[in-house]
Design an enzyme around this catalytic site. Structure first.
Site, mmCIF file in Angstrom:
data_model
loop_
_atom_site.group_PDB
_atom_site.id
_atom_site.type_symbol
_atom_site.label_atom_id
_atom_site.label_comp_id
_atom_site.label_asym_id
_atom_site.label_seq_id
_atom_site.Cartn_x
_atom_site.Cartn_y
_atom_site.Cartn_z
ATOM 1 N N CYS A 76 -38.421 18.414 -66.993
ATOM 2 C CA CYS A 76 -38.756 17.000 -66.862
ATOM 3 C C CYS A 76 -38.615 16.299 -68.217
ATOM 4 O O CYS A 76 -38.401 16.938 -69.247
ATOM 5 C CB CYS A 76 -40.175 16.829 -66.320
ATOM 6 N N ASP A 134 -61.392 40.406 -85.773
ATOM 7 C CA ASP A 134 -61.098 39.510 -84.663
ATOM 8 C C ASP A 134 -62.391 39.324 -83.859
ATOM 9 O O ASP A 134 -63.291 40.169 -83.902
ATOM 10 C CB ASP A 134 -60.007 40.126 -83.787
#
Length: 970
Positions: free
Chosen positions: A13, A652
């Site tokens: 698009c 982490d």
């Protein structure tokens, strides 16, 4: 500037077009001329890789992509030649060249690319001629069979896609019959898979890969290097022998690398070389070698060797000392050892013959090995011992036969020295062998976990079969109290399994239909039926054993230094002994010949580099084994040396500090949607994603029994979010940055966002048709031991940093709970690696701890990467340490053990170096002016034996290592 037109894919698009337009506007030296959903035209000079990277980062495909099979490339220089030619082209963005294949992206045409390669003197097989075939295999029973077939199929016109014991997938210009013929000639069987039709290579490249099905329980995968052969060695006595064997093996064609472990007397060979060729090379170098097909066989054979070696050494030592001790006692307590009459000449002549018989029996290995070393132009520990004892015997026998050639004061015999030296060194070897057998107890315990039989269920009948008869797909019965034989999936029943021997988790784990069971774990009460999936060397236990063995055979930098020194040590000692003899002969007091003999012999005996050769491998073997007992798998010894100097730990958040099992805990709505509709749309969009937050949303919808709609145009934006179409609604789901990039107004939701973040949850925005629809709050609870583990690391003097892609507010809340002051949030995957680099530039030595694919670059970049055992394959492959127990205490354990192991190595090396540094001058007679006596060769032999025993015993202290773990919060 060159004008280039490129095709586009996945651009559906004008919204996508505008995103690409905005990305290109930020690139220097690139001017956009025209763009639509199918192609774009730009004016650029040499910035094509930047353009490709910018567009692919948005999730779109650009340019042409070719995968061309190559022929005629024989070495790395051929590859480099093509790479150089392609790097000079402005119309090539990326390329990856091997001897069999070219993978190229850019605006170049296929014909132009082919012409470049052909002009360089190589060939390109046309893609239309290259077919993709899938075969089922039979007759392959082990990794060596796979390696053998791989070697046979490694040809210019064959590209191997996958190859294991059961299946083969190739792209080739040959026919299917040709491939089957190669397999049959190699000694196996193959059949073309009937359910998969051959396709051209071009079809294979263009066809999209299916998304993987989510599994009920992610199985930790421990990677191991393929094409590894292990050999049991014999005849090795010192570090010089290790260097000789490694040199001989490396000379064999097809060997990539080799690690020889003096402590275990084993060799690990990596590459495609046949084991028989390697064995022949070792034997031609003067040593013995034999292959062990499996762990159980290797273990039994190694135990037999150790027991036989110990018994032989004890027998030889007993015989030697039985002669040497009385002779030495005779001399010490006043007996004459001087040839001063015919009677003494005859009696000592008889003793000389008895000593000779001893040397050719109990001491024969020293002389045989030294002769082999001489034939191969090298010197070893055996050379020093044989020269020392042989010189003492020859001198003594010469005095016995022709005493008139020597003055009376020089007619001393040293038969007791030869006997005592042989006896003391041999008994030292016996004690060393006994101590060595204890160094691999951890590996032995892992092997013991593997049962030798399994109960197979076929047609309702249960039969007990050897483990070697179990094949993938069989249904097995697991009875109460039994060990799991292979890895598989439960299909019926429920029970609790003790997995502590693999994971370190003390509590039994409940298993039901759909759950995984792993080889080596123990069933407690119930009965289970499970389907075998991974067997033999493919089980997690087998891969753990292989990983431990490889690590035990690896060498840190300190070991390579010791090997370098050892390679020149023995020749240097022989030179020193000659210089010592000459000096005493010309400048020493009378009788000069006696002083010369004693000094030179003592130098040869005391300088044997046994301790130097054992110093590192003993510590590494015990340290890696102890790590395995603690649930820490180490890839190589170099990682342990690196880990010993770490000062910063980067953690982490999701799946590391937290449970990794997030749940939807809150929501806010800003349009006419209900809560159920909000979750329903988000879950429908996320149903194909494997991200933990996506799984939480989908799971929430499933728990509420909400219908999940199909989606289309699904796109993932790393570190930002996802987009797609659900029930004709254009949806965007992600963080604030993702919303801003797509012009979604979120200012009115800031207060709700902050409220959710301040609770420690992660807020995720959902936009519907360009308008904010709501926020979903997802919470991932902290692990119960994260706080105590962080405190423990801080107490160790480590700087702890939390690194996460989560929002700043959420990250700060989690950090405050854990007492972490250094927080880096909202970081993209490549940003994590950049943060590691930034810390390293500040002089920090960093260990990165993570479990996700987005952690892999940071894990690879840090000095040491530690992967949580339940993490992804990519994270584990990128890390040097893997924690089987999902606890951050394992990080502290790994660092403490690494420091203890490195300290132990340094103690051993220091002791060995100091021993030789002090021993050689003393043996040469540097203290003679002060004491008036020389060091006895007998004492030198005892000291040399004691040094080896000391090194082995010190290394075994690591088996007693206990981490300073604090499981309870203070």
């Amino acid at each position: 500037m060159n004008t280039i037109t490129l095709p586009l894919a996945n651009v559906s698009c004008m919204h996508c077009v505008n995103k690409i337009r905005d990305a290109i506007s930020l690139l220097p030296n690139i001017q956009l001329i025209n763009i639509d959903t199918e192609q774009l035209t730009v004016s650029t000079d040499s910035s094509l890789p930047d353009l490709f990277d910018a567009i692919t980062a948005l999730g779109y495909q650009v340019g042409f992509h070719y995968q061309l099979p190559l022929a005629g490339l024989s070495c790395g220089r051929c590859v480099a030649k093509i790479e150089q030619a392609l790097s000079e082209r402005h119309d090539i963005a990326h390329f990856n060249i091997s001897k069999q294949h070219a993978d190229v992206s850019g605006s170049i045409s296929e014909q132009a690319l082919t012409n470049i390669i052909v002009e360089l003197g190589y060939q390109v097989t046309t893609t239309s001629a290259a077919q993709h075939y899938d075969f089922t295999l039979s007759g392959l029973s082990c990794g060596k069979c796979v390696a053998k077939l791989t070697t046979a199929l490694t040809q210019d016109n064959i590209k191997i896609i996958t190859l294991d014991k059961n299946a083969l997938s190739v792209i080739t210009s040959l026919t299917a019959d040709d491939i089957i013929a190669i397999v049959v000639v190699t000694g196996y069987q193959a059949a073309l898979s009937t359910d998969i039709q051959p396709t051209t290579e071009a079809d294979t490249v263009i066809a999209p890969e299916p998304e993987p099905e989510p599994e009920p329980e992610p199985e930790p995968i421990i990677t191991s290097q393929a094409n590894v052969t292990q050999l049991l060695l014999s005849g090795l006595t010192c570090a010089s022998c290790v260097a000789s064997v490694e040199k001989a093996i490396k000379a064999v064609e097809g060997v990539d690398s080799v690690n020889v472990n003096l402590a275990e007397r084993t060799a690990l060979i990596y590459g495609q070389a046949s084991s028989q060729a390697v064995i022949e090379a070792i034997e031609s170098a003067g040593y013995g070698a034999e292959e062990s097909e499996d762990d159980q066989t290797r273990r039994i054979r190694q135990q037999q060797q150790n027991q036989q070696t110990f018994k032989t050494h004890i027998r030889n030592a007993t015989a030697s000392l039985a002669l040497g001790v009385p002779l030495m006692a005779w001399g010490i307590f006043g007996g004459s050892m001087v040839i001063d009459s015919t009677t003494s000449q005859i009696s000592w002549g008889i003793i000389g013959l008895i000593t000779l018989a001893l040397l050719v029996t109990a001491g024969k290995d020293f002389y045989i090995n030294s002769w082999k070393a001489f034939l191969h132009h090298r010197a070893t520990m055996d050379t020093l011992v044989s020269l020392g004892t042989g010189a003492a015997w020859l001198f003594s026998m010469t005095v016995v036969i022709a005493p008139h050639l020597f003055p009376l004061a020089a007619r001393h015999v040293y038969f007791e020295a030869s006997a005592m030296i042989i006896g003391l060194i041999t008994i030292g070897h016996a004690l060393e062998a006994r101590a060595r057998s204890r160094t691999s107890k951890a590996l032995e315990r892992l092997i013991d976990l593997q049962p030798q039989t399994a109960i197979v269920v076929e047609n309702g009948q249960e039969t007990e079969r050897p483990l070697s008869a179990v094949i993938s797909g069989m249904v097995l019965r697991l009875k109460p109290g039994a060990k799991v034989a292979v890895d598989g999936c439960v299909i019926d029943g429920n029970s609790y399994l003790d997995e502590s021997m693999l994971t370190g988790e003390p509590l039994a784990v409940h298993k039901k239909a759909g759950d995984y069971v792993r080889a080596g774990t123990i069933n407690q009460q119930g009965s289970l039926l499970f389907k075998a999936e991974h067997i033999g060397s493919d089980t997690m236990l087998a891969r753990i054993i292989q990983l431990v063995r490889q690590a035990q055979s690896s060498k840190p930098a300190l070991a390579r230094l010791a090997d370098t020194i050892s390679s020149i040590f023995v020749p240097s000692v022989m030179i020193i002994a000659i210089i010592t003899a000459v000096a005493w002969y010309y400048f020493g007091p009378q009788p000069a010949s006696v002083y010369m003999l004693v000094a030179a012999t003592t130098v040869l005996i005391i300088a044997c580099p046994c301790a130097l050769g054992l110093a590192t491998p003993m510590s590494v073997t015990v340290g890696v084994g102890r790590a395995a007992e603690l649930g820490i798998l180490i890839k190589d010894a170099e990682a342990m040396q690196q880990a010993a100097s770490i000062d910063t730990v980067v953690l982490d958040k999701t799946g590391t500090l937290t449970e990794g099992k997030p749940q939807v805990v809150d929501y806010k709505i800003y349009n006419a949607l209900t809560r159920e509709q909000l979750i329903q749309l988000a879950a429908s969009l996320e149903q194909g994603s494997e991200h933990p937050l996506a799984n939480a949303i989908v799971k929430s919808a499933q728990q509420q029994q909400l219908e999940i709609y199909p989606h289309s145009d699904f796109m993932t934006y790393s570190g930002l979010g996802v987009s797609g179409t659900v029930d004709q609604h254009q949806l965007l789901l992600g963080n604030a940055k993702f919303m801003v990039q797509n012009n979604i107004t979120i200012n009115h939701a800031e207060a709700d966002f902050n409220f959710i973040a301040n609770q420690g949850s992660t807020p995720v925005y959902l936009a519907q048709n360009g308008i904010l629809a709501g926020i979903i709050g997802i919470s991932d609870p902290l692990r119960k031991d994260s706080l105590s583990a962080v405190k423990r690391m801080q107490k160790m003097g480590l700087k702890v940093v939390m690194l996460t892609g989560d929002s700043v507010k959420t990250a700060q809340v989690i950090a405050d709970k854990l007492g972490i002051t250094d927080v880096v949030a909202e970081v993209l995957p490549d940003g994590k690696a950049a943060q590691i680099t930034l810390l390293q530039q500040q002089g920090r030595r960093v260990v990165m701890v993570g479990d996700g694919i987005n952690d892999a670059p940071a894990l690879a970049l840090a000095e040491v990467g530690i992967a949580m055992g339940s993490g992804t394959d990519v994270a584990i492959e990128s890390a040097q340490f893997t924690l089987m127990r999902h606890s951050l205490h394992g990080v502290a354990d790994a660092l403490e053990l690494s420091k203890a192991t490195l300290r132990n190595i340094k103690e051993n090396l220091f002791g060995a170096f100091v021993y030789n540094t002090l021993g050689i001058p003393i043996a040469a007679g540097v203290l003679f002016p002060l004491t008036g006596t020389l060091l006895s060769p007998v004492i030198a032999g005892a000291a040399m034996a004691l040094s080896s025993i000391t090194v082995v015993s010190n290394a075994n202290r690591l088996r007693l290592f206990k981490p300073s773990r604090q499981d309870q919060e203070k």
